[in-house]
Design an enzyme around this catalytic site. Sequence first.
Site, mmCIF file in Angstrom:
data_model
loop_
_atom_site.group_PDB
_atom_site.id
_atom_site.type_symbol
_atom_site.label_atom_id
_atom_site.label_comp_id
_atom_site.label_asym_id
_atom_site.label_seq_id
_atom_site.Cartn_x
_atom_site.Cartn_y
_atom_site.Cartn_z
ATOM 1 N N CYS A 133 2.161 9.794 9.520
ATOM 2 C CA CYS A 133 0.886 9.627 8.808
ATOM 3 C C CYS A 133 -0.247 9.710 9.814
ATOM 4 O O CYS A 133 -0.152 9.188 10.923
ATOM 5 C CB CYS A 133 0.850 8.274 8.092
ATOM 6 S SG CYS A 133 -0.685 8.019 7.164
ATOM 7 N N CYS B 66 -2.875 3.260 10.735
ATOM 8 C CA CYS B 66 -3.193 1.836 10.577
ATOM 9 C C CYS B 66 -2.436 1.019 11.637
ATOM 10 O O CYS B 66 -1.276 1.310 11.934
ATOM 11 C CB CYS B 66 -2.802 1.354 9.188
ATOM 12 S SG CYS B 66 -3.685 2.234 7.904
ATOM 13 N N CYS C 161 1.046 -0.640 10.727
ATOM 14 C CA CYS C 161 2.034 0.177 10.014
ATOM 15 C C CYS C 161 2.881 0.991 10.978
ATOM 16 O O CYS C 161 2.365 1.731 11.814
ATOM 17 C CB CYS C 161 1.323 1.098 9.028
ATOM 18 S SG CYS C 161 2.430 2.276 8.238
ATOM 19 N N GLY D 53 3.573 7.925 4.748
ATOM 20 C CA GLY D 53 2.503 8.910 4.552
ATOM 21 C C GLY D 53 1.396 8.458 3.626
ATOM 22 O O GLY D 53 1.525 7.483 2.889
ATOM 23 N N GLU D 54 0.284 9.204 3.688
ATOM 24 C CA GLU D 54 -0.876 8.944 2.842
ATOM 25 C C GLU D 54 -0.869 10.002 1.734
ATOM 26 O O GLU D 54 -1.219 11.171 1.976
ATOM 27 C CB GLU D 54 -2.154 9.013 3.701
ATOM 28 C CG GLU D 54 -3.460 9.021 2.931
ATOM 29 C CD GLU D 54 -3.539 7.945 1.842
ATOM 30 O OE1 GLU D 54 -3.430 6.761 2.153
ATOM 31 O OE2 GLU D 54 -3.703 8.315 0.660
ATOM 32 N N SER E 64 -0.490 4.880 -4.004
ATOM 33 C CA SER E 64 -1.103 3.893 -3.110
ATOM 34 C C SER E 64 -1.870 4.657 -2.036
ATOM 35 O O SER E 64 -1.347 5.585 -1.426
ATOM 36 C CB SER E 64 -0.005 3.046 -2.474
ATOM 37 O OG SER E 64 -0.556 2.160 -1.525
ATOM 38 N N SER F 271 -5.106 0.139 -0.514
ATOM 39 C CA SER F 271 -4.749 -0.732 0.605
ATOM 40 C C SER F 271 -6.014 -1.211 1.281
ATOM 41 O O SER F 271 -6.667 -0.454 1.995
ATOM 42 C CB SER F 271 -3.869 0.043 1.587
ATOM 43 O OG SER F 271 -2.666 0.388 0.944
ATOM 44 N N LEU F 272 -6.354 -2.463 1.062
ATOM 45 C CA LEU F 272 -7.655 -2.990 1.503
ATOM 46 C C LEU F 272 -7.552 -3.635 2.890
ATOM 47 O O LEU F 272 -8.213 -3.195 3.826
ATOM 48 C CB LEU F 272 -8.128 -4.001 0.455
ATOM 49 C CG LEU F 272 -9.610 -4.284 0.396
ATOM 50 C CD1 LEU F 272 -10.412 -3.031 0.128
ATOM 51 C CD2 LEU F 272 -9.881 -5.328 -0.706
ATOM 52 N N HIS F 273 -6.815 -4.701 2.988
ATOM 53 C CA HIS F 273 -6.463 -5.362 4.256
ATOM 54 C C HIS F 273 -7.588 -6.069 4.989
ATOM 55 O O HIS F 273 -7.338 -6.731 6.000
ATOM 56 C CB HIS F 273 -5.775 -4.395 5.236
ATOM 57 C CG HIS F 273 -4.659 -3.631 4.647
ATOM 58 N ND1 HIS F 273 -3.630 -4.227 3.950
ATOM 59 C CD2 HIS F 273 -4.397 -2.297 4.603
ATOM 60 C CE1 HIS F 273 -2.788 -3.303 3.526
ATOM 61 N NE2 HIS F 273 -3.235 -2.127 3.896
ATOM 62 N N ASN G 288 5.266 -7.148 7.703
ATOM 63 C CA ASN G 288 6.594 -6.954 8.275
ATOM 64 C C ASN G 288 6.422 -6.531 9.718
ATOM 65 O O ASN G 288 6.030 -5.399 9.985
ATOM 66 C CB ASN G 288 7.351 -5.875 7.490
ATOM 67 C CG ASN G 288 7.677 -6.379 6.108
ATOM 68 O OD1 ASN G 288 8.313 -7.421 5.961
ATOM 69 N ND2 ASN G 288 7.198 -5.678 5.096
HETATM 70 N N1 SAH Z 1 -0.525 5.398 2.895
HETATM 71 C C1 SAH Z 1 -0.535 4.666 1.689
HETATM 72 C C2 SAH Z 1 0.834 4.424 1.093
HETATM 73 C C3 SAH Z 1 1.953 4.103 2.040
HETATM 74 S S1 SAH Z 1 1.861 2.531 2.839
HETATM 75 C C4 SAH Z 1 -1.277 3.358 1.868
HETATM 76 O O1 SAH Z 1 -1.582 2.990 2.995
HETATM 77 O O2 SAH Z 1 -1.572 2.733 0.849
HETATM 78 C C5 SAH Z 1 2.304 1.439 1.528
HETATM 79 C C6 SAH Z 1 1.831 0.006 1.699
HETATM 80 O O3 SAH Z 1 2.533 -0.636 2.782
HETATM 81 C C7 SAH Z 1 0.370 -0.093 2.045
HETATM 82 O O4 SAH Z 1 -0.289 -1.063 1.274
HETATM 83 C C8 SAH Z 1 0.414 -0.508 3.481
HETATM 84 O O5 SAH Z 1 -0.758 -1.137 3.846
HETATM 85 C C9 SAH Z 1 1.613 -1.405 3.519
HETATM 86 N N2 SAH Z 1 2.108 -1.643 4.864
HETATM 87 C C10 SAH Z 1 2.098 -0.791 5.894
HETATM 88 N N3 SAH Z 1 2.659 -1.365 6.991
HETATM 89 C C11 SAH Z 1 3.027 -2.611 6.622
HETATM 90 C C12 SAH Z 1 3.698 -3.678 7.306
HETATM 91 N N4 SAH Z 1 4.083 -3.552 8.559
HETATM 92 N N5 SAH Z 1 3.924 -4.804 6.625
HETATM 93 C C13 SAH Z 1 3.564 -4.907 5.318
HETATM 94 N N6 SAH Z 1 2.958 -3.936 4.633
HETATM 95 C C14 SAH Z 1 2.690 -2.793 5.266
HETATM 96 FE FE1 SF4 Z 2 0.738 3.482 7.104
HETATM 97 FE FE2 SF4 Z 2 -0.465 3.959 4.741
HETATM 98 FE FE3 SF4 Z 2 -1.902 3.435 6.954
HETATM 99 FE FE4 SF4 Z 2 -0.593 5.743 6.737
HETATM 100 S S1 SF4 Z 2 -2.283 5.056 5.485
HETATM 101 S S2 SF4 Z 2 -0.705 4.446 8.550
HETATM 102 S S3 SF4 Z 2 1.259 5.090 5.670
HETATM 103 S S4 SF4 Z 2 -0.487 2.058 5.906
#
Ligand code: SAH
Ligand code: SF4
Length: 367
Positions: free
Chosen positions: A110, A114, A117, A164-165, A196, A218-220, A295
């Site tokens: 991806c 992030c 991730c 992936g996104e 997502s 995905s806000l965070h 995680n």
């Molecule tokens: N790229 C998209 C979809 C894939 S990630 C996105 O970011 O939404 C799917 C979800 O997993 C997202 O909400 C992401 O923030 C979350 N995620 C990624 N890494 C994570 C981790 N280490 N622990 C918990 N959630 C995680």
């Molecule tokens: Fe991971 Fe989704 Fe961020 Fe890509 S966009 S790095 S898959 S959390």
Amino acid sequence: MVNLLDFDLNGLATFCESLGEKRFRAVQLFRWIHQRGESSFDAMTDLAKTFRQKLQSHASIKGLTVISEQRSSDGTIKWLFDVGDGNAVESVYIPEDDRATLCVSSQAGCAVGCRFCSTGHQGFSRNLTTAEITAQLWFAEHLLRRELGRDERIISNVVMMGMGEPLQNFSALVPALRTMLDDHAYGLSRRRVTVSTSGVVPMMERLAQECPVALAVSLHAPNDSLRDSLVPLNRKYPLHELLAACSAYLPSAPRDFITFEYCMLDGVNDTHEHAQELVRLLKTTPCKLNLIPFNPFPASGLLRSKAKTVQEFAKVLLDAGIVTTVRKTRGDDIDAACGQLAGEVQDRTHVLRRIDKQRATSTPITE
Ligand code: SAH
Ligand code: SF4
């Protein structure tokens, strides 16, 4: 050779036309592929022989090669698929009492990167094709039907939450979504197919126009400076644009709210002040908030918030009238939870590279 998994029904009809066949022939073929899980044209005995011969010489139905399968004690199954050139992607099957969800990947790696991730840390390799996205569902659904000896649908929900996104692979994503929704294929409800996104604002509008399904964002983080550092895409599409895109999505959405995902990171985005800031930010958007326990993986340098902190954080939001849930982690014993999908093949090469680098500088190997 054309792979028929690359087509939604409309695409398949156009392909049939290019073979000199009537468009409606595609319906029967589409059903054989997706409802019956058939990959051999010979077995499609109710299709005209001449049509089958044309298909034999111009097309195939080609799934993905499975590298590994892991089964968790809680019923979760994770598959790692080979997509060539040393790349691999994962899908996760999550059975629950009232539904069965498949978590599907859209890219190898991806580009968003992030911080929390594992896929993001891997970097971007390439977009998956429509066939590679659709094949994840095709494979899992029909494998499970054979195993359980069932003829009716098993997977009821799809979440595009694997690697992936998805909105950075829009043109391949949309036909795959349409196949998931099509009554001649998987017939999934729009409310049960979720895209997502980390917030690719322009593509949210196009999704609303071309294939409105449930949306998770995905806000965070509750403010731009923190979100800039956790989700680098925020520098391009800051929070006010993202929230405006969410509100604009709602009139076409199959649900009357947006799901916001918020990964709880110890000491980073989980304080009482962050919760209050989040309440102010989300006040005007009809939404549900999903708190995800982080995680952890070593390279992130981040830790999971304490359970008590998560509960306190959730309480601030609930008290303010925002529907808030804490996600259960599933498949922990097989690393199948959110954000742990890194593709072991890629991961191994990365680890080796890291070890090489560390040897070169003779620092101790810590991972
Ligand atoms: N790229 C998209 C979809 C894939 S990630 C996105 O970011 O939404 C799917 C979800 O997993 C997202 O909400 C992401 O923030 C979350 N995620 C990624 N890494 C994570 C981790 N280490 N622990 C918990 N959630 C995680
Ligand atoms: Fe991971 Fe989704 Fe961020 Fe890509 S966009 S790095 S898959 S959390």
